[in-house]
Design a protein around this motif. Sequence first.
Motif, short mmCIF file in Angstrom:
data_model
loop_
_atom_site.label_atom_id
_atom_site.label_comp_id
_atom_site.label_asym_id
_atom_site.label_seq_id
_atom_site.Cartn_x
_atom_site.Cartn_y
_atom_site.Cartn_z
N VAL A 45 0.85 -1.19 0.00
CA VAL A 45 0.00 0.00 0.00
C VAL A 45 0.89 1.24 0.00
O VAL A 45 1.81 1.37 0.83
CB VAL A 45 -0.93 0.02 1.23
CG1 VAL A 45 -1.77 1.30 1.24
CG2 VAL A 45 -1.81 -1.21 1.25
N ASN A 46 0.62 2.15 -0.93
CA ASN A 46 1.36 3.40 -1.02
C ASN A 46 1.00 4.30 0.17
O ASN A 46 -0.17 4.61 0.41
CB ASN A 46 1.00 4.10 -2.33
CG ASN A 46 1.88 5.30 -2.62
OD1 ASN A 46 2.13 6.13 -1.76
ND2 ASN A 46 2.34 5.40 -3.87
N GLN A 47 2.02 4.73 0.94
CA GLN A 47 1.77 5.53 2.13
C GLN A 47 1.35 6.96 1.81
O GLN A 47 0.85 7.67 2.69
CB GLN A 47 3.03 5.55 3.00
CG GLN A 47 3.39 4.20 3.57
CD GLN A 47 4.71 4.23 4.34
OE1 GLN A 47 5.32 5.28 4.50
NE2 GLN A 47 5.14 3.08 4.81
N ALA A 48 1.52 7.38 0.56
CA ALA A 48 1.16 8.75 0.20
C ALA A 48 -0.29 8.89 -0.24
O ALA A 48 -0.89 9.96 -0.07
CB ALA A 48 2.08 9.26 -0.91
N VAL A 80 -1.91 7.83 5.81
CA VAL A 80 -1.98 6.37 5.81
C VAL A 80 -1.18 5.85 7.01
O VAL A 80 -0.02 6.23 7.22
CB VAL A 80 -1.42 5.79 4.50
CG1 VAL A 80 -1.55 4.26 4.50
CG2 VAL A 80 -2.15 6.38 3.29
N SER A 81 -1.81 4.96 7.79
CA SER A 81 -1.15 4.40 8.95
C SER A 81 -1.41 2.90 9.02
O SER A 81 -2.35 2.39 8.42
CB SER A 81 -1.64 5.07 10.24
OG SER A 81 -3.04 4.89 10.39
N ALA A 82 -0.55 2.19 9.76
CA ALA A 82 -0.68 0.74 9.92
C ALA A 82 -0.68 0.38 11.40
O ALA A 82 0.13 0.93 12.17
CB ALA A 82 0.45 0.02 9.20
N THR A 83 -1.58 -0.54 11.77
CA THR A 83 -1.69 -0.98 13.16
C THR A 83 -1.81 -2.50 13.18
O THR A 83 -2.59 -3.08 12.41
CB THR A 83 -2.92 -0.37 13.84
OG1 THR A 83 -2.89 1.05 13.70
CG2 THR A 83 -2.96 -0.73 15.32
N THR A 84 -1.05 -3.15 14.06
CA THR A 84 -1.20 -4.59 14.28
C THR A 84 -2.02 -4.80 15.54
O THR A 84 -1.76 -4.19 16.58
CB THR A 84 0.16 -5.28 14.42
OG1 THR A 84 0.92 -5.06 13.22
CG2 THR A 84 0.00 -6.78 14.64
N ILE A 85 -3.06 -5.67 15.43
CA ILE A 85 -4.00 -5.87 16.52
C ILE A 85 -3.96 -7.32 16.97
O ILE A 85 -4.22 -8.24 16.17
CB ILE A 85 -5.43 -5.47 16.08
CG1 ILE A 85 -5.46 -4.00 15.63
CG2 ILE A 85 -6.44 -5.72 17.19
CD1 ILE A 85 -6.74 -3.58 14.96
N ASN A 86 -3.61 -7.55 18.21
CA ASN A 86 -3.63 -8.89 18.83
C ASN A 86 -2.78 -9.90 18.07
O ASN A 86 -3.06 -11.11 18.15
CB ASN A 86 -5.06 -9.41 18.95
CG ASN A 86 -5.93 -8.51 19.81
OD1 ASN A 86 -5.45 -7.87 20.76
ND2 ASN A 86 -7.22 -8.45 19.50
N ASP A 87 -1.81 -9.43 17.35
CA ASP A 87 -0.93 -10.30 16.55
C ASP A 87 -1.71 -11.13 15.53
O ASP A 87 -1.17 -12.10 14.97
CB ASP A 87 -0.13 -11.25 17.45
CG ASP A 87 0.86 -10.50 18.32
OD1 ASP A 87 1.43 -9.50 17.84
OD2 ASP A 87 1.06 -10.92 19.48
N VAL A 95 -6.94 8.14 5.59
CA VAL A 95 -7.88 9.23 5.84
C VAL A 95 -7.62 10.34 4.83
O VAL A 95 -6.49 10.83 4.70
CB VAL A 95 -7.75 9.76 7.27
CG1 VAL A 95 -8.74 10.90 7.50
CG2 VAL A 95 -7.98 8.64 8.28
N SER A 96 -8.68 10.73 4.13
CA SER A 96 -8.58 11.82 3.15
C SER A 96 -9.88 12.61 3.16
O SER A 96 -10.89 12.14 2.63
CB SER A 96 -8.30 11.28 1.75
OG SER A 96 -8.21 12.32 0.80
N GLY A 97 -9.89 13.76 3.82
CA GLY A 97 -11.08 14.59 3.88
C GLY A 97 -12.22 13.87 4.58
O GLY A 97 -12.09 13.44 5.73
N THR A 98 -13.33 13.69 3.87
CA THR A 98 -14.53 13.08 4.46
C THR A 98 -14.57 11.57 4.28
O THR A 98 -15.58 10.95 4.58
CB THR A 98 -15.80 13.69 3.82
OG1 THR A 98 -15.78 13.44 2.39
CG2 THR A 98 -15.86 15.19 4.06
#
Length: 473
Positions: A45-48, A80-87, A95-98
């Motif tokens: 996924v492109n972070q930009a 753009v962000s990444a989160t690991t949940i409960n492994d 997130v972009s505007g609305t």
Amino acid sequence: MVLLYYLTFVLGVAIQTTHAAFGVTNSGGYYTIDTGAANSFVFKVNQANCDITSLFYRGIEYQYASQKSHIGSGLGSAKVSATTINDQFIKITCVSGTLTQYYIAKSGDSTIYMGTYITAQPSIGELRYIARLNKSLLNPGNAYETSSGGPFFRDINRDRNSGFHAFTFYMNSGHAQTEARRIGFNGPYALVFSRSGIPSKNLDLSFFSQLSLTGYVPDSGRGAVSGTAFGVSNSFQRVVHWYNSAAQYWTYTNSNGVFTSPRMKPGTYTMVLYKDEFSVAKQTVTVSAGSTVKSDINSAEDTKTPLWIIGTFDGQPEGFQNADLQEHMHPSDIRMTAWTPKTFTVGSSALSTFPMAQIKSVNNPTTIKFTLSSAPGAGTLKIGTTLSFAGGRPQVTVNSWTGPAPSAPTSLDSRGFTRGTYRGLGEVYTVSIPSGVLKSGDNTIQINTISGQSDNGFLSPNFIYDAVALYKA
């Protein structure tokens, strides 16, 4: 609403690869997500801008190189962000505007789960996800797609370009949209890769409640409706549909007419029963969180036997001339039977000679010839339609009598017939024929499209037929 959406592929060529550990890495402006699946699947996924730039399945790149996969026409830029949940889960949030777009990976699963949250409609008037995949690597007959807009909504779901296949999940569209667009969380929907045919449609999505997705309502905050649909033959598909301004759901009954809805948000809904795609009953029902309400529904369709009928009142032009081609070809395609004025004789003409559409400047009128053994007195002619364009609606002439001009139908302000869809609001026009007009022996009915609007060719006012039937009043 929990709406499942699948892009599924039987892969023509693949090589076995050793799968790596589940996880996400951050490098070179991209998040690289390894699902840790036995059938190795890694995507980037492109972070930009939130574009998916790589879909690497079992050692083969499926993402089309020149154009990427993305929400809408691409966000342009996004946080753009990444989160690991409960492994067990990796959540990519864009997130972009609305608009907020989610990509979710589940450990050991070669699937990209998705959700889309909006607080306003996109300026382009459409909300869709487009996956662009290398054409040479896909067997295009194995794709399945669905979209919102009611149980029968259709749009440009699959587009075969010169270098790629575009698979589109339409959430909202300006194409023959039959209801107001909704705001909120759309999904879950999923891009599923499989080695062995079409995967199960019953994906386990219960884990979405662990992901803190804006707008997502878990099953614990939902209710359901169960009941039995009566009055529709099991030779037809029986569809039960619920909708209000916030959400929509539908399900199919079993052979006995019994149904249970998907898990629904609390609220009061309009509940509709369809015979195939033809509305035959409507009522309201209120759904509460944590409970299932019982609500049977009975068809209100008139079961009077017609003197004759052309087609079937089922909300579809199935069986009519060019109906088998219209969803895949423009009406100007030379492979279609010529759109010229037709004459149909009841009792001898094949159904396939009756036109699926009446187009004002192209094939007016359609003439129906029939014989009655005796004069029936007053009569009733019903003309079922599935979609209208530019105010097109039917006006009839019965022998020497001309019927009244009906009021213009509700405008959807969109082409449909030339876009490959036949689904609209499904108006049924009833014409009361005075006593003395129908006679013993030979009779003729002509149906013309009328409208105060005008245009040329296939963009002139038109409507699509569902069925035509004559009754004794």
